[in-house]
Design a protein around this motif. Structure first.
Motif, PDB file in Angstrom:
ATOM      1  N   GLU A 377       1.045  -1.052   0.331  1.00 49.04           N
ATOM      2  CA  GLU A 377      -0.485  -0.201   0.109  1.00 49.04           C
ATOM      3  C   GLU A 377       0.884   1.319  -0.118  1.00 49.04           C
ATOM      4  O   GLU A 377       2.037   0.974   0.231  1.00 49.04           O
ATOM      5  CB  GLU A 377      -0.719  -0.110   0.954  1.00 49.04           C
ATOM      6  CG  GLU A 377      -1.880  -0.949   1.075  1.00 49.04           C
ATOM      7  CD  GLU A 377      -3.132  -1.053   2.078  1.00 49.04           C
ATOM      8  OE1 GLU A 377      -4.068  -1.310   1.859  1.00 49.04           O
ATOM      9  OE2 GLU A 377      -2.802  -0.361   2.905  1.00 49.04           O
ATOM     10  N   GLN A 379       0.783   5.315   1.097  1.00 50.83           N
ATOM     11  CA  GLN A 379      -0.378   7.018   1.455  1.00 50.83           C
ATOM     12  C   GLN A 379      -0.246   8.007   0.580  1.00 50.83           C
ATOM     13  O   GLN A 379       1.726   8.510   0.685  1.00 50.83           O
ATOM     14  CB  GLN A 379      -0.174   6.412   3.137  1.00 50.83           C
ATOM     15  CG  GLN A 379      -0.724   7.284   3.705  1.00 50.83           C
ATOM     16  CD  GLN A 379      -2.140   6.558   4.452  1.00 50.83           C
ATOM     17  OE1 GLN A 379      -2.168   5.657   4.479  1.00 50.83           O
ATOM     18  NE2 GLN A 379      -2.898   7.585   4.495  1.00 50.83           N
ATOM     19  N   THR A 384      -5.423   6.736   0.545  1.00 51.22           N
ATOM     20  CA  THR A 384      -3.925   5.163   0.379  1.00 51.22           C
ATOM     21  C   THR A 384      -4.726   4.100  -0.783  1.00 51.22           C
ATOM     22  O   THR A 384      -6.182   4.205  -0.780  1.00 51.22           O
ATOM     23  CB  THR A 384      -4.493   4.456   2.051  1.00 51.22           C
ATOM     24  OG1 THR A 384      -4.245   4.967   2.878  1.00 51.22           O
ATOM     25  CG2 THR A 384      -3.822   3.106   2.301  1.00 51.22           C
ATOM     26  N   GLU A 385      -3.772   3.916  -1.283  1.00 50.98           N
ATOM     27  CA  GLU A 385      -3.720   3.492  -2.586  1.00 50.98           C
ATOM     28  C   GLU A 385      -3.130   2.323  -2.128  1.00 50.98           C
ATOM     29  O   GLU A 385      -2.159   2.374  -1.926  1.00 50.98           O
ATOM     30  CB  GLU A 385      -3.287   4.428  -3.567  1.00 50.98           C
ATOM     31  CG  GLU A 385      -3.957   3.683  -4.822  1.00 50.98           C
ATOM     32  CD  GLU A 385      -3.453   4.825  -6.004  1.00 50.98           C
ATOM     33  OE1 GLU A 385      -3.962   4.652  -7.087  1.00 50.98           O
ATOM     34  OE2 GLU A 385      -2.726   5.979  -5.605  1.00 50.98           O
ATOM     35  N   SER A 386      -3.850   1.248  -3.382  1.00 54.21           N
ATOM     36  CA  SER A 386      -3.277  -0.235  -3.799  1.00 54.21           C
ATOM     37  C   SER A 386      -1.694   0.090  -4.222  1.00 54.21           C
ATOM     38  O   SER A 386      -1.817   0.608  -4.919  1.00 54.21           O
ATOM     39  CB  SER A 386      -3.970  -1.258  -3.984  1.00 54.21           C
ATOM     40  OG  SER A 386      -3.764  -1.067  -5.421  1.00 54.21           O
TER      41      SER A 386
END
Length: 461
Positions: A377, A379, A384-386
Motif C-alpha cells: 500500500e 499513502q 491510501t492506494e494499493s
C-alpha cells in the motif's frame, strides 16, 4: 571492463580487442558473481550462450554478412518462449516448460546475430508489478536490495541496471516495461501496439500486451529498435529539439504523487524547455476513471488465457495473481464490451490531441519511487492506494491507447532511488520519443548514469 554500449562492443570486435565469446564469458561471470544478490535470472543458458557466440564468430570469419546485433548478449523475460531453454512464465505450474520454438521477437534478434544469456525473473505470469516471486524468489533492486525493482519485467530491468546483460526484452500490459525501467534507472520503451510481434509470448491480455526493449541508454534503445523492426531509428538520435511541442497535463498526472517525484518531473520539463521544446498545457480530464475499464479488459482476457490452469491449479498461484484471475469470473460480457468501447474513445481523444496540439506528451512514469519488498500500500496524505494501482496509474492508459511510451530516468530521490520521466507520442511515432529522449539524456543524464553504474554495476570512474 566497465559497461560498454552496443556500438562500443562492436567496435571492439572490429578492432580485435575481444571476441563475442570473450564478452559472453564476461557476462556469464558477472551473472555468477552478482546475481545471487539480485536474483534477476530464473535460468542462465550458459552452454547455449557460448554455443551461439561461437556460431556468430564462425559466420563473421567465413566472410558472411553479420546482423545488427552481432555478438551482443541479451536476456529475455521468462514469459517469452525460447526454443530449448526453460521458460517458466514465473510460475510453478509451468516450471518444467521447455518450448519447441522461439517467440517471434527471439527469432528476430537471433537472426541479427545476438546471443541469449538466459531468462529473467518476473512477477508470476506477469500478473503484478513487484516481481516478488514466491516460486523463484523476489527480484531485488540493484539500487538497494531491500526494494522491489518494479514489475512485471523486474528481472529484465535489474539485469540491465547491474550490467548483467547489454539489453533485455520485456512485456508490458499496463506498465510492465516502464515501471521497472523507472524503478531501476534504465530506459524502457513500450512501442506502438503490434510494432513488435507478440507470437510466442504468454499473454496477460491480447488487447493490451506489448513487447519492447529495456536498455542502459537511448543509443542502445535506437539500435535495438532497428534490429526489432527493420526501421531506421539511429538517425533520430539528435540533440536539437527546438520547436518540439511537448504537452504537459493539467490534471491526473500531477495528482496523488510524492512531492519529491513531482519536483524531479518539473525539473525535467524545465530542462526540455531550455533545450528549445515548447511546453503546452493540455487537458486530459477525459481519462478520469479509466483504470476500472482497463482492469475489466485485462482481467477478462487473463481469465480466458488461464482458464485451464485455473481449473486444475488455482491454489498454486500467488495471492495477487489468484485474486486478479478470480475477479474475471464476475466481469460480465456487457462490462467487457463497455470497456472496449471506452478504449476506442480514449484512442480517438488522444489521437486528436497529437494531431491538433502536441507532438510528445510528458508525464511522470510512476508517482512514487520503488517501495520495499513486501509493501503493498501507498499513502498520499490521507489517501491510501494499493501499490498496484499507484504504480500503474500513469502507464496503463497508453496500453489501451496503443501509442508508444518511453520511460527515461530523470533524477534520484533523497533515499537514493531513481525517478523517471514518461514521454508519449502518436501511434507509430517512436522516432519522436527517441529524438526527445536522446536530447534530454545528453543534456541531463551523464552524472545519473555514472552514479547508476557505480551503485548498480559496481563500476567506478
Amino acid at each position: 571492463m566497465t559497461r560498454k554500449s552496443i556500438q562500443e562492443l562492436q567496435d571492439g570486435y572490429s578492432n580485435q580487442q575481444f571476441t563475442p565469446l570473450d564478452i559472453t564469458k564476461h557476462y556469464l561471470k558477472r551473472i555468477k558473481k552478482k546475481d545471487p544478490v539480485l536474483n534477476s535470472f530464473i535460468t542462465v543458458s550458459k552452454e547455449w550462450a557460448r554455443k551461439e557466440a561461437k556460431i556468430v564468430e564462425a559466420k563473421e570469419k567465413a566472410g558472411d554478412q553479420t546482423g545488427r546485433l552481432y555478438g551482443i548478449p541479451l536476456s529475455y523475460k521468462d514469459n517469452i518462449d525460447t526454443k530449448g531453454i526453460r521458460t517458466t512464465y514465473g510460475s510453478s505450474i509451468d516450471a518444467n516448460n521447455v518450448p519447441e520454438r522461439d517467440a517471434a521477437v527471439v527469432h528476430k534478434l537471433l537472426q541479427e546475430d545476438s546471443i541469449t544469456l538466459g531468462k529473467n525473473n518476473m512477477h508470476e505470469y506477469a500478473l503484478g508489478i513487484t516481481s516478488n516471486n514466491p516460486h523463484y524468489g523476489p527480484v531485488h533492486n540493484p539500487w538497494n536490495p531491500e526494494y522491489t525493482p518494479g514489475g512485471s519485467s523486474g528481472g529484465s530491468a535489474a539485469a540491465v541496471a547491474a550490467d548483467l546483460t547489454v539489453a533485455s526484452i520485456g512485456t508490458d500490459t499496463g506498465g510492465s516495461i516502464r515501471i521497472p525501467a523507472a524503478s531501476c534507472g534504465v530506459v524502457g520503451l513500450k512501442p506502438t501496439y503490434n510494432k513488435i510481434p507478440t507470437q510466442g509470448v504468454f499473454y496477460v491480455s491480447w488487447t493490451l500486451d506489448h513487447v519492447g526493449p529495456l536498455t542502459a541508454n537511448m543509443t542502445d534503445l535506437a539500435i535495438m529498435m532497428e534490429a526489432l523492426t527493420k526501421q531506421k531509428y539511429v538517425p533520430y538520435l539528435q540533440q536539437d529539439i527546438r520547436g518540439l511541442r511537448v504537452g504537459v497535463p493539467t490534471s491526473f498526472f500531477n495528482e496523488h504523487i510524492e512531492a519529491e517525484t513531482y519536483q524531479l518531473y518539473v525539473n525535467a520539463l524545465q530542462a526540455l524547455e531550455q533545450l528549445g521544446a515548447v511546453l503546452i498545457d493540455v487537458d486530459v480530464s477525459f481519462i478520469n476513471g479509466y483504470q476500472q475499464q482497463i482492469l475489466n479488459i485485462a482481467a477478462s482476457e487473463a481469465g480466458y488465457v488461464h482458464r485451464d490452469r485455473m481449473e486444475c491449479c488455482l491454489s498454486q498461484y500467488v495471492a495477487d495473481a489468484r485474486a486478479l484471475l478470480e475477479s474475471s469470473l464476475t466481469i460480465t460480457s456487457r462490462q467487457y464490451i463497455e470497456a472496449l468501447k471506452a478504449k476506442e474513445s480514449y484512442m480517438k481523444q488522444f489521437g486528436r490531441l497529437f494531431r491538433e496540439q502536441i507532438q510528445v506528451l510528458a508525464t511522470p512514469t510512476i508517482p512514487i519511487a520503488a517501495r520495499k519488498i513486501g509493501v503493498e500500500e501507498v499513502q498520499f496524505g490521507s489517501y491510501t492506494e494499493s501499490l498496484f494501482d499507484a504504480m500503474t496509474r500513469y502507464t496503463e492508459i497508453f496500453n489501451a491507447v496503443e501509442v508508444p511510451a518511453l520511460s527515461i530516468p530523470c533524477g534520484i530521490t533523497s533515499e537514493g532511488l531513481p525517478v523517471a520521466l514518461q514521454l508519449v507520442a502518436a501511434w507509430g511515432r517512436e522516432d519522436r520519443l527517441i529524438r526527445a529522449g536522446y536530447a534530454y539524456e545528453q543534456d541531463q543524464l551523464a552524472s545519473f548514469y555514472q552514479t547508476r553504474d557505480e551503485i548498480c554495476a559496481g563500476y567506478h570512474a
